[in-house]
Every structure is written in structure tokens, then in C-alpha cells.
Design a protein around this motif. Sequence first.
Motif, PDB file in Angstrom:
ATOM      1  N   LEU A  34       0.839  -1.203   0.000  1.00 13.06           N
ATOM      2  CA  LEU A  34       0.000   0.000   0.000  1.00 13.06           C
ATOM      3  C   LEU A  34       0.870   1.247   0.000  1.00 13.06           C
ATOM      4  O   LEU A  34       1.849   1.336   0.748  1.00 13.06           O
ATOM      5  CB  LEU A  34      -0.912   0.026   1.221  1.00 13.06           C
ATOM      6  CG  LEU A  34      -1.968  -1.072   1.316  1.00 13.06           C
ATOM      7  CD1 LEU A  34      -2.801  -0.893   2.582  1.00 13.06           C
ATOM      8  CD2 LEU A  34      -2.855  -1.091   0.096  1.00 13.06           C
ATOM      9  N   VAL A  35       0.494   2.227  -0.817  1.00 12.88           N
ATOM     10  CA  VAL A  35       1.211   3.499  -0.886  1.00 12.88           C
ATOM     11  C   VAL A  35       0.240   4.656  -0.702  1.00 12.88           C
ATOM     12  O   VAL A  35      -0.932   4.568  -1.045  1.00 12.88           O
ATOM     13  CB  VAL A  35       1.956   3.673  -2.231  1.00 12.88           C
ATOM     14  CG1 VAL A  35       3.010   2.605  -2.412  1.00 12.88           C
ATOM     15  CG2 VAL A  35       1.010   3.672  -3.400  1.00 12.88           C
ATOM     16  N   ASP A  36       0.753   5.726  -0.134  1.00  9.52           N
ATOM     17  CA  ASP A  36       0.014   6.996  -0.025  1.00  9.52           C
ATOM     18  C   ASP A  36      -1.352   6.881   0.632  1.00  9.52           C
ATOM     19  O   ASP A  36      -2.289   7.588   0.271  1.00  9.52           O
ATOM     20  CB  ASP A  36      -0.164   7.639  -1.413  1.00  9.52           C
ATOM     21  CG  ASP A  36       1.161   7.983  -2.054  1.00  9.52           C
ATOM     22  OD1 ASP A  36       2.116   8.288  -1.324  1.00  9.52           O
ATOM     23  OD2 ASP A  36       1.249   7.946  -3.292  1.00  9.52           O
ATOM     24  N   MET A  37      -1.483   5.982   1.592  1.00 13.36           N
ATOM     25  CA  MET A  37      -2.758   5.855   2.292  1.00 13.36           C
ATOM     26  C   MET A  37      -2.855   6.934   3.370  1.00 13.36           C
ATOM     27  O   MET A  37      -1.865   7.433   3.866  1.00 13.36           O
ATOM     28  CB  MET A  37      -2.885   4.474   2.928  1.00 13.36           C
ATOM     29  CG  MET A  37      -2.944   3.338   1.923  1.00 13.36           C
ATOM     30  SD  MET A  37      -4.420   3.324   0.886  1.00 13.36           S
ATOM     31  CE  MET A  37      -5.653   2.883   2.080  1.00 13.36           C
ATOM     32  N   ASP A  46       4.567   3.663   3.706  1.00 12.68           N
ATOM     33  CA  ASP A  46       4.181   2.664   2.709  1.00 12.68           C
ATOM     34  C   ASP A  46       4.684   1.303   3.159  1.00 12.68           C
ATOM     35  O   ASP A  46       5.744   1.197   3.781  1.00 12.68           O
ATOM     36  CB  ASP A  46       4.807   3.006   1.355  1.00 12.68           C
ATOM     37  CG  ASP A  46       4.306   4.324   0.794  1.00 12.68           C
ATOM     38  OD1 ASP A  46       3.309   4.859   1.307  1.00 12.68           O
ATOM     39  OD2 ASP A  46       4.919   4.814  -0.166  1.00 12.68           O
ATOM     40  N   GLY A  47       3.945   0.245   2.863  1.00  7.70           N
ATOM     41  CA  GLY A  47       4.402  -1.069   3.256  1.00  7.70           C
ATOM     42  C   GLY A  47       3.444  -2.179   2.871  1.00  7.70           C
ATOM     43  O   GLY A  47       2.395  -1.949   2.263  1.00  7.70           O
ATOM     44  N   GLY A  72      -6.570   1.065  -6.025  1.00  8.36           N
ATOM     45  CA  GLY A  72      -5.817   2.148  -6.660  1.00  8.36           C
ATOM     46  C   GLY A  72      -4.564   2.535  -5.898  1.00  8.36           C
ATOM     47  O   GLY A  72      -3.713   3.246  -6.421  1.00  8.36           O
ATOM     48  N   PHE A  73      -4.432   2.076  -4.650  1.00  8.82           N
ATOM     49  CA  PHE A  73      -3.265   2.383  -3.826  1.00  8.82           C
ATOM     50  C   PHE A  73      -2.506   1.119  -3.443  1.00  8.82           C
ATOM     51  O   PHE A  73      -1.537   1.169  -2.706  1.00  8.82           O
ATOM     52  CB  PHE A  73      -3.682   3.112  -2.545  1.00  8.82           C
ATOM     53  CG  PHE A  73      -4.321   4.444  -2.811  1.00  8.82           C
ATOM     54  CD1 PHE A  73      -3.550   5.558  -3.032  1.00  8.82           C
ATOM     55  CD2 PHE A  73      -5.699   4.564  -2.867  1.00  8.82           C
ATOM     56  CE1 PHE A  73      -4.138   6.795  -3.291  1.00  8.82           C
ATOM     57  CE2 PHE A  73      -6.310   5.786  -3.125  1.00  8.82           C
ATOM     58  CZ  PHE A  73      -5.525   6.908  -3.334  1.00  8.82           C
ATOM     59  N   ALA A  74      -2.962  -0.040  -3.924  1.00 10.40           N
ATOM     60  CA  ALA A  74      -2.350  -1.322  -3.592  1.00 10.40           C
ATOM     61  C   ALA A  74      -1.677  -1.904  -4.832  1.00 10.40           C
ATOM     62  O   ALA A  74      -2.209  -1.810  -5.945  1.00 10.40           O
ATOM     63  CB  ALA A  74      -3.404  -2.296  -3.060  1.00 10.40           C
ATOM     64  N   TYR A  75      -0.512  -2.507  -4.629  1.00 12.46           N
ATOM     65  CA  TYR A  75       0.270  -3.111  -5.703  1.00 12.46           C
ATOM     66  C   TYR A  75       0.680  -4.522  -5.298  1.00 12.46           C
ATOM     67  O   TYR A  75       0.800  -4.828  -4.114  1.00 12.46           O
ATOM     68  CB  TYR A  75       1.536  -2.287  -5.958  1.00 12.46           C
ATOM     69  CG  TYR A  75       1.258  -0.891  -6.436  1.00 12.46           C
ATOM     70  CD1 TYR A  75       1.301  -0.587  -7.784  1.00 12.46           C
ATOM     71  CD2 TYR A  75       0.937   0.123  -5.540  1.00 12.46           C
ATOM     72  CE1 TYR A  75       1.040   0.712  -8.233  1.00 12.46           C
ATOM     73  CE2 TYR A  75       0.667   1.412  -5.977  1.00 12.46           C
ATOM     74  CZ  TYR A  75       0.731   1.693  -7.318  1.00 12.46           C
ATOM     75  OH  TYR A  75       0.465   2.960  -7.762  1.00 12.46           O
ATOM     76  N   ARG A  76       0.949  -5.376  -6.288  1.00 13.45           N
ATOM     77  CA  ARG A  76       1.412  -6.733  -6.002  1.00 13.45           C
ATOM     78  C   ARG A  76       2.778  -6.722  -5.327  1.00 13.45           C
ATOM     79  O   ARG A  76       3.046  -7.534  -4.450  1.00 13.45           O
ATOM     80  CB  ARG A  76       1.481  -7.560  -7.281  1.00 13.45           C
ATOM     81  CG  ARG A  76       0.123  -7.805  -7.880  1.00 13.45           C
ATOM     82  CD  ARG A  76       0.194  -8.681  -9.121  1.00 13.45           C
ATOM     83  NE  ARG A  76      -1.069  -8.655  -9.833  1.00 13.45           N
ATOM     84  CZ  ARG A  76      -2.156  -9.315  -9.471  1.00 13.45           C
ATOM     85  NH1 ARG A  76      -2.135 -10.067  -8.419  1.00 13.45           N
ATOM     86  NH2 ARG A  76      -3.270  -9.216 -10.171  1.00 13.45           N
TER      87      ARG A  76
END
Length: 90
Positions: A34-37, A46-47, A72-76
Motif C-alpha cells: 500500500l502506498v500513499d494511504m 508505505d508497506g 488504486g493504492f495497492a500493488y502486487r
Amino acid sequence: MLIKAADIKALMLPDNEPLTLDELRGMDGEAVYLVDMEPVEYGWEDGYYLVDTDEDVAFNGIRKFNLKLCAGFAYRTKPEQPEREADHGR
């Protein structure tokens, strides 16, 4: 035809576009980055977070976010940071 090692690596890795809500819900028990939450003022960094579809959340043992907020804020995997000009000694 010559194939560069970087091209092969790019073909082998899954894309790392932001995940949709449906994709997140398909990753029960898996980690997402997760980024920019929000809220940043509470010391957000982020982590990686685990997806729990039973509760419809992503959590890391301290913070918990509703999956709807994560789309939209989560990546693999951790997204690569764009190179800055300062990194090139300019």
C-alpha cells in the motif's frame, strides 16, 4: 533476433499496476504493498499488508484499511521509484 535480459525479465514478471477492488478481493491471504494511504499525520509509511476477504480489509498487525479504500493504492509488489535527476549527478 536478439532478446535483452531486461526484456525477458519484464515478460516473466506480472504487471505491477495499481490493483482494483476485484483484484484485491481475489488475493485473500496474500500481501499487497500500500502506498500513499491516509491518514499521513499518524505516521503512515508505505508497506506490505495482508488481504483478509472475510473482513474485507488489508492489515499489517497495527493498521487496518477497508479494501474499498485500498483500490488504486495497492500493488502486487513495491512499486519502483522513478529515477530523479539528482541521482544522475546533474
